[in-house]
Design an enzyme around this catalytic site. Sequence first.
Site, PDB file in Angstrom:
ATOM      1  N   TRP A 149      48.382  51.526  28.492  1.00 11.93           N
ATOM      2  CA  TRP A 149      47.481  50.727  29.336  1.00 11.93           C
ATOM      3  C   TRP A 149      47.381  49.032  28.827  1.00 11.93           C
ATOM      4  O   TRP A 149      46.915  48.383  29.702  1.00 11.93           O
ATOM      5  CB  TRP A 149      46.134  51.359  28.898  1.00 11.93           C
ATOM      6  CG  TRP A 149      45.704  51.489  27.438  1.00 11.93           C
ATOM      7  CD1 TRP A 149      45.683  52.903  26.824  1.00 11.93           C
ATOM      8  CD2 TRP A 149      45.474  50.610  26.528  1.00 11.93           C
ATOM      9  NE1 TRP A 149      45.378  52.613  25.471  1.00 11.93           N
ATOM     10  CE2 TRP A 149      45.231  51.306  25.520  1.00 11.93           C
ATOM     11  CE3 TRP A 149      45.118  49.191  26.433  1.00 11.93           C
ATOM     12  CZ2 TRP A 149      44.447  50.695  24.124  1.00 11.93           C
ATOM     13  CZ3 TRP A 149      44.455  48.696  25.235  1.00 11.93           C
ATOM     14  CH2 TRP A 149      44.314  49.272  24.429  1.00 11.93           C
ATOM     15  N   ASN A 150      48.042  48.813  27.565  1.00 18.02           N
ATOM     16  CA  ASN A 150      47.685  47.342  26.890  1.00 18.02           C
ATOM     17  C   ASN A 150      48.586  46.302  27.865  1.00 18.02           C
ATOM     18  O   ASN A 150      48.154  45.152  27.954  1.00 18.02           O
ATOM     19  CB  ASN A 150      48.051  47.302  25.571  1.00 18.02           C
ATOM     20  CG  ASN A 150      49.373  47.677  25.268  1.00 18.02           C
ATOM     21  OD1 ASN A 150      50.025  48.501  25.658  1.00 18.02           O
ATOM     22  ND2 ASN A 150      50.027  46.995  24.206  1.00 18.02           N
ATOM     23  N   LYS A 173      54.855  58.194  34.538  1.00 15.18           N
ATOM     24  CA  LYS A 173      53.425  58.393  34.263  1.00 15.18           C
ATOM     25  C   LYS A 173      52.863  57.173  33.635  1.00 15.18           C
ATOM     26  O   LYS A 173      53.044  56.872  32.473  1.00 15.18           O
ATOM     27  CB  LYS A 173      53.321  59.639  33.423  1.00 15.18           C
ATOM     28  CG  LYS A 173      52.077  60.280  33.533  1.00 15.18           C
ATOM     29  CD  LYS A 173      50.630  59.497  33.098  1.00 15.18           C
ATOM     30  CE  LYS A 173      50.556  59.318  31.755  1.00 15.18           C
ATOM     31  NZ  LYS A 173      49.143  58.573  31.237  1.00 15.18           N
ATOM     32  N   ALA A 174      51.917  56.246  34.269  1.00 10.47           N
ATOM     33  CA  ALA A 174      51.473  55.200  33.748  1.00 10.47           C
ATOM     34  C   ALA A 174      49.979  55.428  33.424  1.00 10.47           C
ATOM     35  O   ALA A 174      49.496  56.586  33.885  1.00 10.47           O
ATOM     36  CB  ALA A 174      51.315  54.103  35.085  1.00 10.47           C
ATOM     37  N   GLY A 226      54.040  54.272  23.240  1.00 10.08           N
ATOM     38  CA  GLY A 226      52.660  54.617  23.010  1.00 10.08           C
ATOM     39  C   GLY A 226      52.540  54.712  21.398  1.00 10.08           C
ATOM     40  O   GLY A 226      53.224  54.056  20.778  1.00 10.08           O
ATOM     41  N   SER A 227      51.627  55.632  20.933  1.00  7.37           N
ATOM     42  CA  SER A 227      51.209  55.651  19.618  1.00  7.37           C
ATOM     43  C   SER A 227      52.114  56.488  18.807  1.00  7.37           C
ATOM     44  O   SER A 227      52.611  57.331  19.451  1.00  7.37           O
ATOM     45  CB  SER A 227      49.937  56.149  19.523  1.00  7.37           C
ATOM     46  OG  SER A 227      49.898  57.613  20.060  1.00  7.37           O
ATOM     47  N   GLU A 248      59.413  53.900  21.452  1.00  8.87           N
ATOM     48  CA  GLU A 248      58.781  52.453  21.170  1.00  8.87           C
ATOM     49  C   GLU A 248      57.245  52.862  20.818  1.00  8.87           C
ATOM     50  O   GLU A 248      56.322  52.984  21.618  1.00  8.87           O
ATOM     51  CB  GLU A 248      58.948  51.397  22.237  1.00  8.87           C
ATOM     52  CG  GLU A 248      58.532  49.937  21.670  1.00  8.87           C
ATOM     53  CD  GLU A 248      57.408  49.381  21.704  1.00  8.87           C
ATOM     54  OE1 GLU A 248      56.336  49.473  20.825  1.00  8.87           O
ATOM     55  OE2 GLU A 248      57.080  49.280  22.941  1.00  8.87           O
ATOM     56  N   LEU A 249      57.133  52.873  19.223  1.00  9.02           N
ATOM     57  CA  LEU A 249      55.863  53.421  18.947  1.00  9.02           C
ATOM     58  C   LEU A 249      54.919  52.379  18.414  1.00  9.02           C
ATOM     59  O   LEU A 249      55.574  51.211  18.329  1.00  9.02           O
ATOM     60  CB  LEU A 249      55.993  54.756  18.120  1.00  9.02           C
ATOM     61  CG  LEU A 249      56.827  55.767  18.720  1.00  9.02           C
ATOM     62  CD1 LEU A 249      57.174  56.819  17.902  1.00  9.02           C
ATOM     63  CD2 LEU A 249      56.295  56.013  20.005  1.00  9.02           C
ATOM     64  N   CYS A 282      51.433  45.797  20.436  1.00  3.42           N
ATOM     65  CA  CYS A 282      52.117  46.712  19.078  1.00  3.42           C
ATOM     66  C   CYS A 282      52.783  45.880  17.870  1.00  3.42           C
ATOM     67  O   CYS A 282      53.008  46.117  17.188  1.00  3.42           O
ATOM     68  CB  CYS A 282      53.105  47.627  19.866  1.00  3.42           C
ATOM     69  SG  CYS A 282      54.321  47.220  20.873  1.00  3.42           S
TER      70      CYS A 282
END
Length: 478
Positions: A149-150, A173-174, A226-227, A248-249, A282
């Site tokens: 979402w960022n 999936k956004a 994401g996380s 990419e975390l 991130c």
Amino acid sequence: MNTYPEIMLYINGQWRKTVDDLPVLNPATEEEIGRVPHASISDLDDALESAAAGFQIWRRTPPIKRANVLLKAAALMRERQEDIAAAITAEHGKPLDQARLEVIRGCEFLEWDAGEATRTYGRVIPSAPGIRYIVHQQPIGIVAAFSPWNFPMSQPCRKIAGAIASGCSIILKAAEETPAGAVHIARALHDAGLPPGVLNLVFGTPAEISDHLIRKEQVRLVALTGSTAVGKLLTTLAAQYMTPVLMELGGHAPVIVCEDTNVQSAAISGAIRKMRNAGQVCTSPTRFFVHESIFDEYTEIFVKRAAETVVGNGVTAGVEMGPVAHERRLAVLTDLVEDARRCGAEVKTGGGRIGDKGYFFAPTVLVNVPDNARVMQEEPFGPLAIINPIASLDEGIDKANSVPFGLAAYGFTNRADYADRMVELIEAGNVSINTLEASLPETPFGGVKSSGFGREGGTEGLHNYMITKNVSHSMSIV
């Protein structure tokens, strides 16, 4: 303010609504600005069928034609910049100027990968007379991609550009909190002539969608930004089916400030960049390790500039930082600050919510934070900076490497030997010296350790979306 777009699923080249939907809120006002549809299992199966058919068309499409579609879509998004930026500010809260720049960055991802689509070269390996070994690069297949979402525009663009340029089809999936960016991308690609099924866009319950898609044999790559926690879950699930992943975390970026640095410039640039996107990046510089000889001066300048950050609704002229994206970030940030305070850290500025309307959190600087404070190990993902003194570069490198993350890291020095040591010894996928820019479309981007693996961008960016096939060709029948 321009009209917020109607949010719909995009499957097989058609827009569709669903029975189930949830509100999209403006984080600056907490008002509902739209509804986001939630895909059913039937919708997901339709997307899979569509992506399978789209892949058979797209894999046979010449690279130059793929590139032309991407370039046309990027041109359309540049023309629509104001509408897209307004939608991003409405759903995310970032200042309008930053939203405009995000639209351009998203276009640059499409444009760079369009060029790379025509340069996915193979090679011929020399061998004995009458034998040739030829290496081919071919698209991997259907990609199941998940964007955060960022950055509602640029993050979906990164996944979509890599997949489409490589000849893959993709189910994206956004993020439900910030869906408009992805919808605008799908609109542009549709208008640019992308065949049905090559891009499919869905929204819904994240765990349900990832669990359903990743278990399907048709899916040949799982790509997530994401996380770390979510990345580990999806990687574990994908491993059961031997499906490769591109992860990419999270990060917890260190900044090492050496004693020879221009203190004024380094401190001001650090304070400004830390508050960009309300710290929800991130690669955001967070753990500042400053040589003790310049620590007091650096801290004073940094704190002053951070406190002067203009916070408000992103549509207001002059605003530098908007709200955090949703209410749960306020609770997380407050807990981290209070834990650090109990551990002995000093709160130099900020430390709490601003007002009671909108999800605004004050630009916050913590100083002399003990290693046992949670924020030293947990990524705050908000407008929170840590400044701690170090006695030497070696200590700074040890501190930089002390967390399980390794996405981005920064160093400030005018000494070549210091710069070389940081580049050599810091454990991160992206190391920047005397700049706080970690990623460009033309450079490979990704992390090490718990920050993931694989790269997006640069000449390396399409490799994850392709397979390498070796062909042995004899000139005579054996």
